[in-house]
Enzyme design. Structure first.
Site, PDB file in Angstrom:
ATOM      1  N   LYS A  97      -7.523  12.722  -6.029  1.00 16.14           N
ATOM      2  CA  LYS A  97      -8.689  12.974  -5.182  1.00 16.14           C
ATOM      3  C   LYS A  97      -9.891  13.444  -6.016  1.00 16.14           C
ATOM      4  O   LYS A  97     -11.045  13.171  -5.648  1.00 16.14           O
ATOM      5  CB  LYS A  97      -8.337  14.006  -4.111  1.00 16.14           C
ATOM      6  CG  LYS A  97      -7.374  13.486  -3.056  1.00 16.14           C
ATOM      7  CD  LYS A  97      -8.030  12.475  -2.123  1.00 16.14           C
ATOM      8  CE  LYS A  97      -7.658  11.057  -2.343  1.00 16.14           C
ATOM      9  NZ  LYS A  97      -8.299  10.129  -1.378  1.00 16.14           N
ATOM     10  N   TYR A 119      -1.693  14.445  -6.309  1.00 18.64           N
ATOM     11  CA  TYR A 119      -2.664  14.198  -5.234  1.00 18.64           C
ATOM     12  C   TYR A 119      -4.024  14.794  -5.585  1.00 18.64           C
ATOM     13  O   TYR A 119      -5.058  14.141  -5.437  1.00 18.64           O
ATOM     14  CB  TYR A 119      -2.152  14.786  -3.919  1.00 18.64           C
ATOM     15  CG  TYR A 119      -3.073  14.515  -2.749  1.00 18.64           C
ATOM     16  CD1 TYR A 119      -3.320  13.211  -2.329  1.00 18.64           C
ATOM     17  CD2 TYR A 119      -3.680  15.567  -2.064  1.00 18.64           C
ATOM     18  CE1 TYR A 119      -4.156  12.953  -1.249  1.00 18.64           C
ATOM     19  CE2 TYR A 119      -4.521  15.324  -0.985  1.00 18.64           C
ATOM     20  CZ  TYR A 119      -4.760  14.008  -0.582  1.00 18.64           C
ATOM     21  OH  TYR A 119      -5.594  13.762   0.480  1.00 18.64           O
ATOM     22  N   THR A 134      -3.849  12.225  11.341  1.00 22.16           N
ATOM     23  CA  THR A 134      -3.451  10.829  11.187  1.00 22.16           C
ATOM     24  C   THR A 134      -2.017  10.778  10.692  1.00 22.16           C
ATOM     25  O   THR A 134      -1.354  11.817  10.556  1.00 22.16           O
ATOM     26  CB  THR A 134      -4.368  10.110  10.181  1.00 22.16           C
ATOM     27  OG1 THR A 134      -4.110  10.618   8.870  1.00 22.16           O
ATOM     28  CG2 THR A 134      -5.840  10.327  10.529  1.00 22.16           C
TER      29      THR A 134
END
Length: 314
Positions: free
Chosen positions: A179, A175, A212
């Site tokens: 990013k 990740y 989210t």
């Protein structure tokens, strides 16, 4: 002065494409751009969720100009098909919001054999941006906004000899790498625009801790992961609601004062109103951008070509 969605200028006559517009930050970004008059292309993989998102926006904004385009960033065939569909009906794209992404997933591969997080978070967006470049360059003052994360600080510049971390995979390592790739892509694309002398800008944004489904999905698919549960708990307790989390990318996309190469994020690192943030990690910036371009072109077979505008006729 605090910047809010009410500060978005009129977007009438403009076309915006938002990836991952079927929920979370993508849906809120689509909502606010439509509210201000833009025609919004909602590009998403899950068509059932995309239809529900469109209905949600129309329930508040009955006259919203929206269309749905199927887009699976984990399949370059799907990315190219989506781009062709958009180009067939839109001569120009004023805003491209590279928003969709995955976080800390178990080790998997895309349809093209890429490590899933790098494939979806970066390589899919690389091809989409490359394919849509003619429409972007046809729009005066077009902007590309790529969504990164504070997690880019824990990522390493991509290694051309092992970009997919085979034999060395970790959900958070991957990740962070993806990013950081988003971070390098946004800044590298701005350099391409500047070198070509085109009227387009590339910016980056990060949403901080936004509540989210991103964190919930990480927890569902990585049940034994401590950090996934930790961040899910943090966001459920203190994370910003999606309409606020989306403000950083909305400001990068629409603020007339924003400039190419800038980063927007929450004032207090992971929360607060959107502000321009300093570009850190400059020590490996050149190397990271150079390696990213090398790997992206090699893995996808797609060059990102920014052509200078043709000289005006005498």
């Amino acid at each position: 002065m605090t910047w809010t969605a009410s500060d978005i200028p009129d977007q009438s006559g403009r076309t915006a494409l938002v990836t991952g517009a079927n929920g979370g930050l993508g849906m809120e970004t689509a909502r606010e751009l439509a509210r201000k008059g833009a025609h919004v292309v909602m590009a998403a993989r899950d068509q059932e969720k995309a239809a529900a998102a469109e209905a949600d926006i129309r329930s508040e904004l009955p006259d919203a100009s929206l269309e749905i385009v199927p887009l699976d960033l984990g399949s370059l065939a799907s990315v190219r098909e989506a781009a062709e569909k958009v180009l067939a009906t839109h001569e120009r794209i004023d805003l491209l919001i590279n928003n969709a992404g995955l976080m800390a997933q178990p080790e998997r591969e895309t349809a093209d054999g890429f490590e899933m997080q790098l494939g979806v978070n970066h390589l899919g967006h690389w091809v989409l941006t490359a394919k849509l470049m003619p429409a972007l360059l046809s729009a005066p003052g077009a902007r590309v906004v790529t969504v990164t994360s504070t997690a880019h600080h824990m990522g390493r510049a991509i290694d051309p000899s092992n970009p997919h971390l085979r034999g060395n995979y970790g959900p958070w390592k991957s990740y962070g790498q993806s990013k950081l790739a988003n971070f390098h892509f946004g800044l590298g694309l701005q350099r391409e625009f500047e070198q070509a002398g085109v009227d387009a800008a590339s910016l980056i944004a990060h949403p901080g801790l936004s509540n989210t489904d991103l964190q919930a999905r990480t927890t569902r698919e990585n049940e034994g992961d401590f950090w996934g549960k930790f961040f899910h708990k943090m966001t459920s307790v203190g994370g910003m609601a999606p309409p606020y989390g989306a403000l950083s990318q909305l400001r990068a996309a629409t603020d007339p004062q924003a400039k190419g190469g800038e980063l927007y994020g929450p004032l207090w690192v992971n929360s607060g109103p959107p502000v321009r943030k300093p570009i850190l990690r400059r020590f490996d910036l050149e190397k990271g951008i150079r390696r990213l371009w090398e790997v992206s072109e090699r893995e996808t077979g797609e060059r990102l070509v920014v052509d200078a505008p043709a000289p005006a006729a005498a």
